[in-house]
Structure formats: C-alpha cells, structure tokens
Design a protein around this motif. Structure first.
Motif, PDB file in Angstrom:
ATOM      1  N   UNK A 183     100.917 168.400  20.371  1.00 27.98           N
ATOM      2  CA  UNK A 183      99.751 168.138  21.216  1.00 27.98           C
ATOM      3  C   UNK A 183      99.964 168.704  22.619  1.00 27.98           C
ATOM      4  N   UNK A 184      98.908 169.166  23.237  1.00 27.59           N
ATOM      5  CA  UNK A 184      98.992 169.583  24.631  1.00 27.59           C
ATOM      6  C   UNK A 184      99.156 168.352  25.508  1.00 27.59           C
ATOM      7  N   UNK A 185     100.088 168.421  26.438  1.00 29.64           N
ATOM      8  CA  UNK A 185     100.290 167.307  27.368  1.00 29.64           C
ATOM      9  C   UNK A 185     100.197 167.810  28.802  1.00 29.64           C
ATOM     10  N   UNK A 186      99.758 166.920  29.671  1.00 29.16           N
ATOM     11  CA  UNK A 186      99.742 167.181  31.102  1.00 29.16           C
ATOM     12  C   UNK A 186     101.000 166.554  31.698  1.00 29.16           C
ATOM     13  N   UNK A 187     101.659 167.309  32.570  1.00 27.84           N
ATOM     14  CA  UNK A 187     102.886 166.833  33.207  1.00 27.84           C
ATOM     15  C   UNK A 187     102.528 166.266  34.575  1.00 27.84           C
ATOM     16  N   UNK A 188     102.778 164.965  34.746  1.00 26.31           N
ATOM     17  CA  UNK A 188     102.458 164.276  35.999  1.00 26.31           C
ATOM     18  C   UNK A 188     103.746 163.826  36.666  1.00 26.31           C
ATOM     19  N   UNK A 189     103.864 164.125  37.954  1.00 28.32           N
ATOM     20  CA  UNK A 189     105.059 163.745  38.688  1.00 28.32           C
ATOM     21  C   UNK A 189     104.681 162.878  39.884  1.00 28.32           C
ATOM     22  N   UNK A 190     105.556 161.953  40.208  1.00 27.46           N
ATOM     23  CA  UNK A 190     105.315 161.073  41.345  1.00 27.46           C
ATOM     24  C   UNK A 190     106.537 160.235  41.647  1.00 27.46           C
ATOM     25  N   UNK A 191     106.431 159.432  42.677  1.00 29.39           N
ATOM     26  CA  UNK A 191     107.531 158.561  43.091  1.00 29.39           C
ATOM     27  C   UNK A 191     107.057 157.115  43.021  1.00 29.39           C
ATOM     28  N   UNK A 192     107.844 156.272  42.356  1.00 27.81           N
ATOM     29  CA  UNK A 192     107.506 154.862  42.180  1.00 27.81           C
ATOM     30  C   UNK A 192     108.463 154.007  42.993  1.00 27.81           C
ATOM     31  N   UNK A 193     107.949 152.977  43.635  1.00 28.25           N
ATOM     32  CA  UNK A 193     108.769 152.045  44.408  1.00 28.25           C
ATOM     33  C   UNK A 193     108.825 150.706  43.675  1.00 28.25           C
ATOM     34  N   UNK A 194     110.036 150.210  43.434  1.00 24.81           N
ATOM     35  CA  UNK A 194     110.208 148.927  42.749  1.00 24.81           C
ATOM     36  C   UNK A 194     111.381 148.172  43.346  1.00 24.81           C
ATOM     37  N   UNK A 195     111.099 146.997  43.877  1.00 25.11           N
ATOM     38  CA  UNK A 195     112.155 146.132  44.418  1.00 25.11           C
ATOM     39  C   UNK A 195     113.102 146.858  45.367  1.00 25.11           C
ATOM     40  N   UNK A 196     112.527 147.641  46.253  1.00 22.09           N
ATOM     41  CA  UNK A 196     113.334 148.328  47.252  1.00 22.09           C
ATOM     42  C   UNK A 196     113.954 149.623  46.775  1.00 22.09           C
ATOM     43  N   UNK A 197     113.788 149.961  45.499  1.00 19.55           N
ATOM     44  CA  UNK A 197     114.343 151.199  44.959  1.00 19.55           C
ATOM     45  C   UNK A 197     113.214 152.192  44.711  1.00 19.55           C
ATOM     46  N   UNK A 198     113.525 153.467  44.869  1.00 23.31           N
ATOM     47  CA  UNK A 198     112.537 154.506  44.588  1.00 23.31           C
ATOM     48  C   UNK A 198     112.953 155.259  43.339  1.00 23.31           C
ATOM     49  N   UNK A 199     111.977 155.729  42.582  1.00 24.87           N
ATOM     50  CA  UNK A 199     112.271 156.466  41.354  1.00 24.87           C
ATOM     51  C   UNK A 199     111.355 157.671  41.245  1.00 24.87           C
ATOM     52  N   UNK A 200     111.941 158.852  41.137  1.00 27.31           N
ATOM     53  CA  UNK A 200     111.175 160.062  40.861  1.00 27.31           C
ATOM     54  C   UNK A 200     110.854 160.053  39.371  1.00 27.31           C
ATOM     55  N   UNK A 201     109.579 160.048  39.051  1.00 25.42           N
ATOM     56  CA  UNK A 201     109.156 159.833  37.665  1.00 25.42           C
ATOM     57  C   UNK A 201     108.234 160.946  37.177  1.00 25.42           C
ATOM     58  N   UNK A 202     108.441 161.363  35.951  1.00 26.82           N
ATOM     59  CA  UNK A 202     107.593 162.370  35.322  1.00 26.82           C
ATOM     60  C   UNK A 202     107.052 161.826  34.010  1.00 26.82           C
ATOM     61  N   UNK A 203     105.759 161.954  33.813  1.00 25.75           N
ATOM     62  CA  UNK A 203     105.115 161.564  32.561  1.00 25.75           C
ATOM     63  C   UNK A 203     104.584 162.796  31.850  1.00 25.75           C
ATOM     64  N   UNK A 204     104.610 162.778  30.533  1.00 29.27           N
ATOM     65  CA  UNK A 204     103.919 163.766  29.717  1.00 29.27           C
ATOM     66  C   UNK A 204     102.819 163.017  28.975  1.00 29.27           C
ATOM     67  N   UNK A 205     101.572 163.295  29.324  1.00 30.50           N
ATOM     68  CA  UNK A 205     100.433 162.515  28.848  1.00 30.50           C
ATOM     69  C   UNK A 205      99.375 163.440  28.256  1.00 30.50           C
ATOM     70  N   UNK A 206      98.815 163.058  27.113  1.00 28.17           N
ATOM     71  CA  UNK A 206      97.736 163.843  26.522  1.00 28.17           C
ATOM     72  C   UNK A 206      96.444 163.609  27.303  1.00 28.17           C
ATOM     73  N   UNK A 207      95.411 164.372  26.974  1.00 25.36           N
ATOM     74  CA  UNK A 207      94.138 164.258  27.685  1.00 25.36           C
ATOM     75  C   UNK A 207      93.538 162.869  27.540  1.00 25.36           C
ATOM     76  N   UNK A 208      93.857 162.181  26.433  1.00 22.96           N
ATOM     77  CA  UNK A 208      93.324 160.831  26.251  1.00 22.96           C
ATOM     78  C   UNK A 208      94.367 159.755  26.569  1.00 22.96           C
ATOM     79  N   UNK A 209      95.375 160.127  27.338  1.00 23.90           N
ATOM     80  CA  UNK A 209      96.343 159.199  27.923  1.00 23.90           C
ATOM     81  C   UNK A 209      97.329 158.591  26.933  1.00 23.90           C
ATOM     82  N   UNK A 210      97.707 159.354  25.925  1.00 26.58           N
ATOM     83  CA  UNK A 210      98.852 158.971  25.104  1.00 26.58           C
ATOM     84  C   UNK A 210     100.099 159.430  25.853  1.00 26.58           C
ATOM     85  N   UNK A 211     100.941 158.489  26.237  1.00 29.15           N
ATOM     86  CA  UNK A 211     102.153 158.812  26.987  1.00 29.15           C
ATOM     87  C   UNK A 211     103.274 159.109  25.996  1.00 29.15           C
TER      88      UNK A 211
END
Length: 236
Positions: free
Chosen positions: A175-203
C-alpha cells in the motif's frame, strides 16, 4: 534483577505501542514483510471520515493524527506486528474488537483475552497473571499485562501531541503510505517520531527516538499483517 526489570519495562513499552497502533518507520520500500496481507481494502484516495486529506508538505496536529489512527483501528479485524524497544524484539498480535492481545519476547509471553491475563517466562508453563508471584519475571509480566489491559487504544492514540508534517511517500504491505514526521513531548521527554500512514489512516509503521536526561531510547514497530483477525485464545 536489574536485567529482568529492564526487559519487562521494554515489553510494557512494546505492548503500549501495540494498543496505540504505532509501528516502525521502514523507509525501505523494497523490504517485504513476512505476510503480504492487504493493508487496507479502501482505495488510496479515500480518507477517514472527518480526517484531513494527507498530501506532501501538509501539516497535521498530533491529536488529530492520533484520533484518525484510532478511529481506523476500530474498523479492522486485527493485526500482527514486530516491535523493537531498547534493542529487544517482540512479536505481537492484536484484535481491536475484543482487545485480545498476545506478545512473545525473550523475557516471556503474555496473553490478554476474555478479560483475563496469562503469562509465562522464557521457560515454563502458562499461568494466570499473578503480581504477587515469588518469581520476579512472572510478577513483572503480570504487572505489565495489568497496566496494558487498562489502556484504551483510542485514548492512547488521541493523546498524541505535537505537529506532524507529511515529508514523503513510501510503500508498506503493498500500500502507498504517507511519511509523517514530528516531535512528541511526554513527561518531560521529547521523541522524534515518524509514522507511515495510508490515505485512510492505517498506521503501518512507526519509529521513535526519545531523549530524556541526556539518554536516548529507540522504539519501533512494523505491521506484518493488517486487517486479519488473529487467533488469540486462552492458553489454559
């Protein structure tokens, strides 16, 4: 017991990733998973109801991304995945309808099904979860199972924060996936995160590198079978 606690903690993280429908960002379009099940029966240009269309260069708030992923997760029969957390690999299977889950790791195995939790160490037989067990591995796995069984997958995904940008496209499970990148903050920690998600949001894949107090930890998950009900039954 230091190694045991580390392994159990890694297993808990892996299970949390599973119910939150996260997974490893492959970036390798030529890599073929062991199972070539359909990632989605919907056409590539369809989108989840009320969720923004994914296009290259677009941005999306983490809370919206998480909610759309969680909503899509509710529509599938089940999936299997491989996670890697702090260097420990875990095989996992999950059925959203009844929240049945099974994980197998070097530390041991867990099954959550029909409201009951079962655990076993790397050696030995299955038993009902027992947080008071004199065996620290069994007690730790039981505590992890108890924590994960209380998680609501929709709440886990919807708690995603930060802002994500569609940085490209790839292929996952045919399946074609869109690559989404971002930074998440959780309990004082940061995480560089990448998702591969289809057009209908199957992760179908996720990769995350978290940093806190000068230390880094890598976690990833790759879906190997999507929208297929998993055979998860009580072992005893």
């Amino acid at each position: 017991m230091r190694v045991s606690k580390w392994g159990i903690g890694a297993t808990l993280i892996a299970m949390t990733m599973l119910v939150g429908c996260s997974a490893p960002a492959g970036g390798d379009d030529e890599k073929k998973p062991e199972s070539q099940s359909q990632a989605s029966e919907k056409p590539a240009d369809s989108t989840a109801q009320d969720c923004p269309e994914l296009t290259e260069g677009a941005t999306i708030e983490g809370s919206v991304l998480g909610t759309c992923i969680a909503d899509h997760l509710k529509t599938i029969a089940g999936y299997a995945a491989t996670t890697s957390t702090l260097g420990m690999e875990t095989k996992a299977r999950y059925n959203p309808a009844d929240k049945a889950m099974e994980t197998t790791s070097p530390m041991g195995s867990m099954i959550l099904v029909d409201g009951a939790a079962y655990v076993k160490g790397a050696t030995g037989d299955w038993q009902k979860a027992d947080t008071g067990s004199g065996d620290p591995i069994i007690a730790g796995l039981s505590a992890a199972a108890q924590n994960v069984s209380a998680l609501d997958p929709a709440a886990v995904a919807a708690a995603l924060n930060g802002t994500f940008t569609v940085t490209g496209k790839g292929t996952r499970l045919g399946q074609e996936v869109f690559i989404l990148t971002g930074k998440v903050q959780t309990n004082g920690a940061s995480a560089d995160t990448t998702y591969e998600v289809t057009a209908d949001y199957a992760s179908l894949a996720t990769k995350s590198t978290a940093e806190a107090n000068g230390m880094k930890a890598d976690s990833s998950m790759e879906v190997t079978e999507w929208d297929v009900k998993q055979d998860i039954v009580a072992p005893m």
